[in-house]
Design an enzyme around this catalytic site. Structure first.
Site, PDB file in Angstrom:
ATOM      1  N   ARG A 127       0.865  -1.181   0.000  1.00  0.00           N
ATOM      2  CA  ARG A 127       0.000   0.000   0.000  1.00  0.00           C
ATOM      3  C   ARG A 127       0.904   1.234   0.000  1.00  0.00           C
ATOM      4  O   ARG A 127       1.765   1.382   0.874  1.00  0.00           O
ATOM      5  CB  ARG A 127      -0.877   0.013   1.252  1.00  0.00           C
ATOM      6  CG  ARG A 127      -1.750   1.226   1.279  1.00  0.00           C
ATOM      7  CD  ARG A 127      -2.564   1.318   2.551  1.00  0.00           C
ATOM      8  NE  ARG A 127      -3.383   2.512   2.493  1.00  0.00           N
ATOM      9  CZ  ARG A 127      -3.733   3.215   3.545  1.00  0.00           C
ATOM     10  NH1 ARG A 127      -3.368   2.850   4.749  1.00  0.00           N
ATOM     11  NH2 ARG A 127      -4.478   4.284   3.408  1.00  0.00           N
TER      12      ARG A 127
ATOM     13  N   ARG B 213      -7.666  13.812  12.921  1.00  0.00           N
ATOM     14  CA  ARG B 213      -7.484  14.906  11.957  1.00  0.00           C
ATOM     15  C   ARG B 213      -8.723  15.799  11.931  1.00  0.00           C
ATOM     16  O   ARG B 213      -9.851  15.329  12.062  1.00  0.00           O
ATOM     17  CB  ARG B 213      -7.264  14.365  10.549  1.00  0.00           C
ATOM     18  CG  ARG B 213      -6.027  13.537  10.394  1.00  0.00           C
ATOM     19  CD  ARG B 213      -5.789  13.242   8.906  1.00  0.00           C
ATOM     20  NE  ARG B 213      -4.899  12.106   8.774  1.00  0.00           N
ATOM     21  CZ  ARG B 213      -5.237  10.968   8.164  1.00  0.00           C
ATOM     22  NH1 ARG B 213      -6.428  10.815   7.619  1.00  0.00           N
ATOM     23  NH2 ARG B 213      -4.370   9.988   8.093  1.00  0.00           N
TER      24      ARG B 213
END
Ligand code: ADP
Length: 396
Positions: free
Chosen positions: A87, A235
């Site tokens: 990934r 976040r």
């Protein structure tokens, strides 16, 4: 025959051995707290969990330990593995599809680090170490940004000075693409429709939304970096960029401090001190006002995106919930779509409460828009992409 999937993050490496044909997970593990004195290695294999604690100085040691623990459990990596899928978070303007890794590709991924300083460097380290450990099989990079590379310019362009944007590759790239692609394909299969207009809500620790028209994404909530969009575990999601200037000028915070604040000490964690949704739920039940507000901010943002993407699509057929929160938190699904009957969206409370690991419909029979829960499986998607490319390039 199996594919090893490696997801090398800043302080952890996730690895999974997947049979890409059957979709079965053969073994799955995690090396975490890399760089700390007491690193942790966990492996799930044949219904057993093996856990070890030891010092894991860096990613090289981390992956070596992962390979060691796999070998110790009897997994013959050299004999079984036909490809390794990595990934990789940022493919920038360069990578639009899974790519066979060679020295040049590795260098290009490394060069993209300025766009993803927290993500691409550990991805590169993971690739380097895995290539040393398994030198005789193809290694394939699968990019989190790739699915969104063809976003319409109206959705991918930031309204800033075009010369500066061009020079510094500033545009909206989108992330979690492997998951959005996987679940949107599954939704189209599940409903037997290729012309499906859908909104995919990937709600995990990181969270993102996308609007997908007949399999092609036309908008997504993450931008140049994974910071934009929905409220996430740590976040902030959308924020006035003026906040950054204000902090720089008034709080005397440098760019790294602001980066750390917005990426790691914001979102649910910033508002409550916890980023885990289950813990948030407990605090809400206990009447914690901060937790209640954090939840309301989270849902408010989510509903804004759902509304925006309904208009972007013009016609909406399905809404898909996926990832840890999307798959498990029935309350989030209910609140995100509450009181939308006028828009043809109606959750069925009983169906919504049912727990299952399978794809399922949670809307009422009469709901014009079908609401689905579809478990994501990024590892399987990466394994299949790696196998496909390995087959075409090596004939394995
Ligand atoms: P990531 O892959 O981004 O780390 P996941 O997709 O695993 O994240 O999702 C993690 C989030 O899912 C956490 O906030 C966790 O609390 C939440 N989650 C997992 N199981 C449940 C559950 N049963 N109910 C509510 N939230 C859950």
């Amino acid at each position: 025959m199996s594919v090893l999937v490696v997801n090398s993050g800043s302080s952890s490496v996730k690895f999974e051995l997947v049979d890409p044909d059957s979709g079965d997970s053969i073994a799955a593990g995690l090396v975490e707290q890399i760089g700390e004195l007491q690193g942790r290695v966990v492996l799930d294999y044949r219904g057993e969990t093996i856990e070890k604690r030891r010092e894991i100085a860096d990613h090289a040691v981390g992956l070596a330990v992962a390979f060691e623990i796999l070998a110790g459990a009897g997994v013959e990596l050299g004999a079984d593995v036909t490809a390794v899928g990595h990934r990789v978070v940022h493919g920038g303007d360069v990578f639009h599809e899974p790519t066979l890794i060679d020295e040049k590709v590795l260098q290009q991924i490394s060069d993209l680090s300025s766009l993803a300083p927290l993500h691409n460097p550990p991805n590169v380290l993971g690739i380097e170490v895995a290539r040393r450990q398994l030198p005789n099989v193809p290694h394939v990079a699968v990019f989190d940004t790739a699915f969104f590379h063809s976003l319409p310019a109206a959705a991918s362009t930031y309204a800033i000075d075009r010369e500066i944007a061009k020079k510094h590759h500033i545009r909206r790239y989108g992330f979690h693409g492997t998951s959005h692609q996987y679940v949107s394909l599954r939704a189209a299969e599940f409903l037997g429709r290729e012309d499906l207009n859908q909104i995919v809500l990937h709600l995990g620790n990181g969270a993102s939304a996308s609007a997908i028209e007949s399999g092609i994404p036309i908008d997504t909530s993450m931008g140049l970096t994974p910071l934009e969009g929905l409220v996430m575990g740590t976040r902030c999601g959308d924020i006035d960029p003026g906040v950054v200037m204000h902090l720089r000028r008034s709080a005397d915070m440098d760019v790294d401090a602001i980066d750390e604040l917005l990426n790691r000490r914001s979102g649910l964690a910033g508002l409550t001190g916890v980023n885990d949704f289950r813990e948030l739920g407990k605090r809400i039940d206990d009447g914690d006002a901060d937790a209640v507000l954090a939840y309301e901010v989270y849902i408010h943002r989510l509903r804004k995106y759902i509304g925006a993407y309904m208009l972007a699509l013009g016609r909406l057929d399905a809404i898909i919930f996926t990832a840890g929160v999307g798959e498990n938190a029935a309350g989030v699904r209910a609140d995100a779509l509450a009181n939308l009957r006028g828009f043809g969206i109606e959750i069925d409370p009983e169906r919504n409460m049912m727990r299952s690991k399978e794809a399922r419909v949670v809307s009422t029979e009469g709901s014009a828009v079908t609401v689905l829960v579809i478990p994501t499986n990024e590892e399987l998607a990466i394994a299949r992409a790696a196998q496909k490319l390995a087959r075409t390039t090596t004939g394995v």
